[in-house]
Design a protein around this motif. Structure first.
Motif, PDB file in Angstrom:
ATOM      1  N   VAL A   1      27.922  31.385   7.446  1.00 35.20           N
ATOM      2  CA  VAL A   1      28.140  32.196   8.636  1.00 35.20           C
ATOM      3  C   VAL A   1      28.266  31.281   9.846  1.00 35.20           C
ATOM      4  N   GLU A   2      29.197  31.621  10.714  1.00 32.18           N
ATOM      5  CA  GLU A   2      29.390  30.871  11.950  1.00 32.18           C
ATOM      6  C   GLU A   2      28.470  31.439  13.024  1.00 32.18           C
ATOM      7  N   VAL A   3      27.861  30.568  13.791  1.00 32.98           N
ATOM      8  CA  VAL A   3      27.061  31.009  14.925  1.00 32.98           C
ATOM      9  C   VAL A   3      27.904  30.893  16.194  1.00 32.98           C
ATOM     10  N   PHE A   4      27.855  31.940  17.035  1.00 33.56           N
ATOM     11  CA  PHE A   4      28.623  32.005  18.277  1.00 33.56           C
ATOM     12  C   PHE A   4      30.132  31.977  18.012  1.00 33.56           C
ATOM     13  N   GLY A   5      30.575  32.733  17.005  1.00 38.12           N
ATOM     14  CA  GLY A   5      32.000  32.921  16.790  1.00 38.12           C
ATOM     15  C   GLY A   5      32.477  34.118  17.599  1.00 38.12           C
TER      16      GLY A   5
ATOM     17  N   MET B   1      28.216  36.961  17.224  1.00 41.00           N
ATOM     18  CA  MET B   1      27.223  35.893  17.202  1.00 41.00           C
ATOM     19  C   MET B   1      26.932  35.388  15.791  1.00 41.00           C
ATOM     20  N   LEU B   2      26.785  36.311  14.837  1.00 41.75           N
ATOM     21  CA  LEU B   2      26.476  35.908  13.457  1.00 41.75           C
ATOM     22  C   LEU B   2      27.231  36.800  12.472  1.00 41.75           C
ATOM     23  N   GLY B   3      28.510  37.061  12.740  1.00 41.77           N
ATOM     24  CA  GLY B   3      29.224  37.993  11.880  1.00 41.77           C
ATOM     25  C   GLY B   3      30.447  37.448  11.184  1.00 41.77           C
TER      26      GLY B   3
END
Length: 623
Positions: A422-426, A429-431
């Motif tokens: 999972v990417e953070v701050f995409g 935020m976590l989706g």
């Protein structure tokens, strides 16, 4: 006459629009109108699709993609539904509404197609209540033994799985129940049969059998002494010297109000009690020491003749010897890092060779230096950006992708290690879920592709299920926690929120044709990781290019029958560079290079580039 004519016109319009059920009819006995939303690529029902009426009544498809529409006053009329879903699109009409008007007759049905934007395909919800609620209300078969509620579970946080004694064991975090807002905070568990050994095809679902307490609710299976929740991580199954399988994990005790960890340790599964028992308490600050390092999903892998347990958080940069006694030995922990032994994160001391080159290696008494810390150090000027071990970026835009939770496993189809994270701050935020590949557990981790998106919603801690791999690993499965937590969304999805949702990813999808490391094996030879058998440590990374066809690419030979694929020479994709062909005079020998001034006696270069490839944004050599 005018009044009669107007009445006739009104009645005709009402009939055309669909007359609602009258007050004298038995509304409760009316059968729901079944709406099924299917993936336009596969024809399979799509879960988690919202259908919203003009007066803002929302329905969400169940795991068969079914909605049971039963609204009194609207059932029996023509009803417009706006249709939306994370990672899917429904066609818009001339006014810009993405939806469809349907004659919602009692007992009737309609099937609508929705376009999938996600590369991964959403399959079903694994946990919670009402997984197949709408299917049962409209007469559609469900594959589960308990299709609407199991173990009185309404919601469950992050999952860990492991195959133990020929069954899949499932463990979750905090779990909600119908009877009270506070549920089980001490690791509930369930088992399921393996596919082909009594278990369901993973494309259809997972039949869970929960361990239950005296009230029929999913029981606590890791309740360690002390206040606050008990969470587990790092689950692994090892075989001891006597040939017995043993299951281990690490636990954390959480101070509920501050949500801080105040104790960490190791536990072992007790078959008779069907719960974990304490083996050890780790020393030192639980927020920064061994227990924090030994977290995430695990796999076993042999390196230099020793089998290790690797811990992915989200990448496998921590390991321990695969020995039951070593799992509780803090002195045996190794971290793949560029920090000197004993260095702290507050006072990082970097290990460099005589030429000033940053060195990464497996070390004891060392701290993990993850992607976020590498980026911060590059901004501070203590390392160069290209010295960072982890270089996740989107190959189309060169945008940095900051990885958070995830898992890594060997994939036989790709002959590489695959990460789902999972990417953070995409875009949320976590989706956002990404897929990446590497030639070894420690990399090179460079290019990644987004495979799942969630609009203003979280989907964290994705877990690959290798026991579900199909067609030699061509098809993989992963799930994650779908929740509004951390997203800022004030509108939780009924039944789905705070539960596990399963996805399927087909790895031969052309959209997953990612640039991979191409190594300079000698002065004129190139090869990719699979051709080298994964032995890439110390090899120079010449450039990156896909090893399979992608949109607009052309094939190029790099020797010994191996091919890579080049972008067009006039392409302007970020971080790409022209590549040239060099021909050996008097022979048909060819090689490729991104250096237009390369000097090789007896070789000549084509005047124009033959295509474009990606520059190496990371360390010059693989580790």
């Amino acid at each position: 006459m005018i009044g009669i004519r107007a009445t006739v016109v009104w009645l005709a319009a009402a009939i055309a629009a669909g007359a609602p059920l009258s007050a004298g009819e038995d509304v409760g006995a009316a059968k729901p109108f079944r709406i099924t939303i299917v993936d336009d690529q596969t024809g399979r029902g799509v879960p988690l699709v919202e259908l919203r009426t003009v007066n803002q009544i929302s329905y969400f498809t169940d795991s068969n993609g079914v909605v049971a529409f039963d609204e009194p006053g609207l059932l029996g009329t023509r009803v417009h539904f706006e249709i939306a879903s994370h990672g899917y699109e429904f066609p818009k009409d001339g006014f810009g509404y993405a939806g469809k008007a349907l004659d919602a007759e009692p007992g009737g049905e309609a099937t609508l197609k929705i376009k999938r934007i996600n590369i991964a395909e959403r399959l079903y919800r694994v946990t919670g209540g009402g997984i197949y609620r709408d299917s049962l209300l409209t007469g559609v078969p469900a594959p589960l033994q308990n299709p609407v509620i199991d173990g009185l579970v309404l919601g469950q946080d992050s999952v860990f799985t492991v195959v133990y004694h020929d069954e899949i064991h499932w463990f979750w975090g905090d779990t909600s129940r119908p009877a009270y807002p506070l549920g089980n905070f001490h690791t509930p568990s369930a088992v399921s049969k393996l596919p082909g050994e009594g278990g369901l095809d993973p494309a259809k679902g997972v039949d869970l059998t929960y361990y239950l307490d005296e009230h029929g609710f999913a029981k606590a299976t890791c309740k360690m002494p002390g206040s606050g929740p008990t969470w587990i991580t790092g689950i692994v199954v090892l075989t001891d010297a006597q040939g017995h399988e043993r299951m281990f994990a690490n636990y954390a005790k959480i101070e509920a109000k501050a949500m801080k960890t105040y104790e960490r340790g190791a536990v072992e599964w007790d078959d008779e009690k069907a719960e974990f028992v304490k083996r050890a308490v780790f020393e030192g600050d639980p927020e920064t020491t061994t227990g924090e390092t030994l977290s995430g999903h695990t796999f076993l892998h042999e390196d230099d003749g020793v089998e290790y347990v690797y811990y992915c958080n989200p990448l496998p940069l921590t390991r321990l010897p695969a020995d039951p006694e070593k799992l509780i030995d803090e002195d045996a922990v190794e971290v793949f890092t560029c920090l000197e032994p004993g260095a702290t994160l507050d006072d990082p001391k970097f290990d460099r060779d005589a030429d000033g080159r940053l060195r990464y290696s497996w070390r004891k008494d060392a701290r993990r230096f993850d992607q976020r810390r590498q980026i911060d150090a590059a901004k501070a000027g203590t390392i160069k950006p290209e010295e960072g071990l982890v270089q996740f970026r989107d190959p189309a835009t060169a945008k940095t992708v900051l990885a958070h939770g995830g898992s890594v496993y060997w994939n036989e189809f790709r002959k590489r290690w695959t990460a789902v994270f999972v990417e953070v701050f995409g875009t949320s935020m976590l989706g956002e879920i990404w897929f990446a590949e590497a030639d070894s557990p420690v990399g090179p981790w460079t290019f990644a592709r987004k495979v799942v998106t969630h609009d203003d919603y979280s989907f964290y801690n994705p877990k690959q299920h290798t026991m579900f791999d199909q067609d030699g690993g061509r098809v993989i499965y992963f799930e994650g926690t779908y929740t509004k937590t951390f997203s800022g969304n004030k509108r939780p999805t009924p039944r789905y929120d705070y539960n596990q949702v399963m996805y399927r990813l087909t790895l031969d999808d052309p959209r997953l044709s990612l640039p991979v490391a191409v190594y300079q094996t000698d002065a004129t030879s190139l090869a990719t990781g699979p051709k080298l058998g994964g032995a890439v440590a110390g090899k120079e990374v010449a450039f990156y290019a896909p090893d399979r066809p992608g949109e607009g690419t052309t094939a190029a030979e790099i020797g010994d029958g191996e091919r890579i694929f080049l972008l067009p020479a006039d392409s302007r994709v970020a971080e790409t560079t022209p590549i040239y062909e060099y021909c050996r005079e008097g022979s048909e020998q060819r090689t490729l290079s991104i250096d237009p001034e390369r000097e090789m006696a007896g070789w000549r270069r084509t005047p124009d580039p033959v295509g474009r490839v990606w520059k190496n944004p990371g360390p010059s050599r693989a580790w």
